[in-house]
Design a protein around this motif. Structure first.
Motif, PDB file in Angstrom:
ATOM      1  N   ALA A  50       0.490  -1.241   0.228  1.00  0.00           N
ATOM      2  CA  ALA A  50      -0.024  -0.065   0.137  1.00  0.00           C
ATOM      3  C   ALA A  50       0.959   1.654  -0.095  1.00  0.00           C
ATOM      4  N   LYS A  51       2.157   0.968   0.519  1.00  0.00           N
ATOM      5  CA  LYS A  51       2.762   2.380   0.922  1.00  0.00           C
ATOM      6  C   LYS A  51       3.363   2.833  -0.350  1.00  0.00           C
ATOM      7  N   ARG A  52       3.873   1.720  -1.012  1.00  0.00           N
ATOM      8  CA  ARG A  52       4.582   1.852  -2.348  1.00  0.00           C
ATOM      9  C   ARG A  52       3.316   3.003  -3.678  1.00  0.00           C
ATOM     10  N   GLU A  53       2.332   1.998  -2.884  1.00  0.00           N
ATOM     11  CA  GLU A  53       1.229   2.425  -4.210  1.00  0.00           C
ATOM     12  C   GLU A  53       0.767   4.124  -3.707  1.00  0.00           C
ATOM     13  N   LYS A  54       1.110   4.378  -2.589  1.00  0.00           N
ATOM     14  CA  LYS A  54       0.667   5.704  -2.124  1.00  0.00           C
ATOM     15  C   LYS A  54      -0.617   5.772  -1.088  1.00  0.00           C
ATOM     16  N   ASN A  55      -0.612   4.160  -0.757  1.00  0.00           N
ATOM     17  CA  ASN A  55      -2.371   4.058  -0.280  1.00  0.00           C
ATOM     18  C   ASN A  55      -3.327   4.368  -1.192  1.00  0.00           C
ATOM     19  N   ASP A  56      -3.193   4.395  -2.071  1.00  0.00           N
ATOM     20  CA  ASP A  56      -4.421   4.417  -3.633  1.00  0.00           C
ATOM     21  C   ASP A  56      -4.077   3.319  -3.761  1.00  0.00           C
ATOM     22  N   CYS A  57      -5.761   2.421  -2.902  1.00  0.00           N
ATOM     23  CA  CYS A  57      -6.389   1.310  -2.686  1.00  0.00           C
ATOM     24  C   CYS A  57      -7.426   0.797  -3.952  1.00  0.00           C
ATOM     25  N   LYS A  58      -7.458   1.986  -4.673  1.00  0.00           N
ATOM     26  CA  LYS A  58      -7.880   0.864  -6.424  1.00  0.00           C
ATOM     27  C   LYS A  58      -6.750   0.781  -7.594  1.00  0.00           C
ATOM     28  N   VAL A  59      -5.339   1.212  -6.791  1.00  0.00           N
ATOM     29  CA  VAL A  59      -5.163  -0.336  -7.997  1.00  0.00           C
ATOM     30  C   VAL A  59      -4.772  -1.484  -8.148  1.00  0.00           C
ATOM     31  N   CYS A  60      -5.143  -2.040  -6.941  1.00  0.00           N
ATOM     32  CA  CYS A  60      -5.614  -3.136  -6.375  1.00  0.00           C
ATOM     33  C   CYS A  60      -7.301  -3.846  -6.624  1.00  0.00           C
ATOM     34  N   HIS A  61      -7.422  -3.170  -5.151  1.00  0.00           N
ATOM     35  CA  HIS A  61      -8.918  -3.259  -5.109  1.00  0.00           C
ATOM     36  C   HIS A  61     -10.532  -2.393  -6.256  1.00  0.00           C
ATOM     37  N   ASP A  62     -11.082  -3.298  -6.995  1.00  0.00           N
ATOM     38  CA  ASP A  62     -11.228  -4.741  -6.470  1.00  0.00           C
ATOM     39  C   ASP A  62     -10.831  -5.308  -7.946  1.00  0.00           C
ATOM     40  N   LYS A  63     -10.049  -4.043  -8.609  1.00  0.00           N
ATOM     41  CA  LYS A  63      -9.496  -5.175 -10.142  1.00  0.00           C
ATOM     42  C   LYS A  63      -8.713  -6.485  -9.856  1.00  0.00           C
ATOM     43  N   LEU A  64      -7.720  -6.652  -8.882  1.00  0.00           N
ATOM     44  CA  LEU A  64      -7.015  -7.656  -8.786  1.00  0.00           C
ATOM     45  C   LEU A  64      -7.553  -8.493  -7.192  1.00  0.00           C
ATOM     46  N   TRP A  65      -7.874  -7.468  -6.604  1.00  0.00           N
ATOM     47  CA  TRP A  65      -8.354  -8.543  -5.356  1.00  0.00           C
ATOM     48  C   TRP A  65      -9.538  -8.082  -4.311  1.00  0.00           C
ATOM     49  N   PRO A  66     -10.314  -8.919  -3.824  1.00  0.00           N
ATOM     50  CA  PRO A  66     -11.993  -8.013  -3.284  1.00  0.00           C
ATOM     51  C   PRO A  66     -11.496  -7.438  -2.196  1.00  0.00           C
ATOM     52  N   GLN A  67     -12.161  -6.985  -1.933  1.00  0.00           N
ATOM     53  CA  GLN A  67     -11.790  -5.575  -0.760  1.00  0.00           C
ATOM     54  C   GLN A  67     -12.556  -6.115   0.149  1.00  0.00           C
ATOM     55  N   ASP A  68     -12.745  -6.731   1.137  1.00  0.00           N
ATOM     56  CA  ASP A  68     -13.422  -7.459   1.924  1.00  0.00           C
ATOM     57  C   ASP A  68     -12.769  -8.716   2.270  1.00  0.00           C
ATOM     58  N   ALA A  69     -12.648  -8.552   3.658  1.00  0.00           N
ATOM     59  CA  ALA A  69     -11.637  -9.338   4.868  1.00  0.00           C
ATOM     60  C   ALA A  69     -12.428 -10.959   4.518  1.00  0.00           C
ATOM     61  N   LYS A  70     -13.821 -11.017   4.136  1.00  0.00           N
ATOM     62  CA  LYS A  70     -14.490 -12.238   4.195  1.00  0.00           C
ATOM     63  C   LYS A  70     -14.032 -12.548   3.402  1.00  0.00           C
ATOM     64  N   ALA A  71     -14.671 -12.022   2.119  1.00  0.00           N
ATOM     65  CA  ALA A  71     -14.408 -12.289   0.627  1.00  0.00           C
ATOM     66  C   ALA A  71     -13.212 -13.422   0.177  1.00  0.00           C
ATOM     67  N   PRO A  72     -13.512 -14.935  -0.470  1.00  0.00           N
ATOM     68  CA  PRO A  72     -12.995 -15.184  -1.095  1.00  0.00           C
ATOM     69  C   PRO A  72     -11.234 -14.852  -1.723  1.00  0.00           C
ATOM     70  N   LEU A  73     -10.322 -14.704  -1.359  1.00  0.00           N
ATOM     71  CA  LEU A  73      -9.336 -14.047  -2.539  1.00  0.00           C
ATOM     72  C   LEU A  73      -8.875 -15.431  -3.841  1.00  0.00           C
ATOM     73  N   ASN A  74      -9.098 -16.315  -3.710  1.00  0.00           N
ATOM     74  CA  ASN A  74      -9.106 -17.478  -4.895  1.00  0.00           C
ATOM     75  C   ASN A  74      -7.685 -17.572  -5.369  1.00  0.00           C
ATOM     76  N   PHE A  75      -7.195 -17.713  -4.174  1.00  0.00           N
ATOM     77  CA  PHE A  75      -5.157 -18.322  -4.213  1.00  0.00           C
ATOM     78  C   PHE A  75      -5.122 -19.580  -4.241  1.00  0.00           C
ATOM     79  N   LYS A  76      -4.502 -20.390  -5.074  1.00  0.00           N
ATOM     80  CA  LYS A  76      -4.483 -21.392  -5.319  1.00  0.00           C
ATOM     81  C   LYS A  76      -3.269 -21.704  -5.889  1.00  0.00           C
ATOM     82  N   ALA A  77      -2.675 -23.179  -5.633  1.00  0.00           N
ATOM     83  CA  ALA A  77      -1.665 -24.020  -5.766  1.00  0.00           C
ATOM     84  C   ALA A  77      -2.127 -23.650  -7.756  1.00  0.00           C
ATOM     85  N   GLY A  78      -0.464 -23.541  -8.503  1.00  0.00           N
ATOM     86  CA  GLY A  78      -0.575 -23.602  -9.929  1.00  0.00           C
ATOM     87  C   GLY A  78      -0.743 -22.375 -10.345  1.00  0.00           C
TER      88      GLY A  78
END
Length: 122
Positions: A50-78
């Motif tokens: 977040a610091k490297r992106e100057k705390n601009d959450c929109k760089v990653c959220h929700d484009k790459l990752w959901p911005q919700d502590a309860k949402a699955p990150l869909n991180f998996k093997a392979g």
């Protein structure tokens, strides 16, 4: 009558402040996330990213990752090859010619094997 209006206004004001404070607490990002992987767990330093992106959450959220502590990150093997092909997930930045180190040949920058347990004395 004026007294009732004044009391109502004060209660409404403080009620609004409480809602704003509660909303800010819910949106506090975790400092680190750990993903379990057979090749070694990955500890993701959210604060550093977040610091490297100057705390601009929109760089990653929700484009790459959901911005919700309860949402699955869909991180998996392979995930490396498919993510790199689509430039999604971590590979949005961590790919050849990306803005961060590429994953190929840099496994230990993310994956850490747990320390070996000392042998039992017999």
């Amino acid at each position: 009558m004026r007294h009732i209006i004044a009391v109502t206004a004060v209660l409404t004001f403080f009620g609004g402040l409480a809602l704003v404070a509660e909303e800010k607490q819910e949106k506090k990002a975790p400092s680190k996330l750990t993903f379990t992987a057979k090749t070694g767990n990955i500890t993701y330093d959210h604060t550093a990213h977040a610091k490297r992106e100057k705390n601009d959450c929109k760089v990653c959220h929700d484009k790459l990752w959901p911005q919700d502590a309860k949402a699955p990150l869909n991180f998996k093997a392979g995930m490396h090859k498919p993510a790199e092909a689509k430039k999604s997930s971590c590979a949005s930045c961590h790919v050849t010619a990306g803005k961060a180190f590429e994953t190929k040949g840099n496994c230990t920058k993310c994956h850490a094997k747990p320390a070996a347990k000392p042998a039992a004395k017999g």
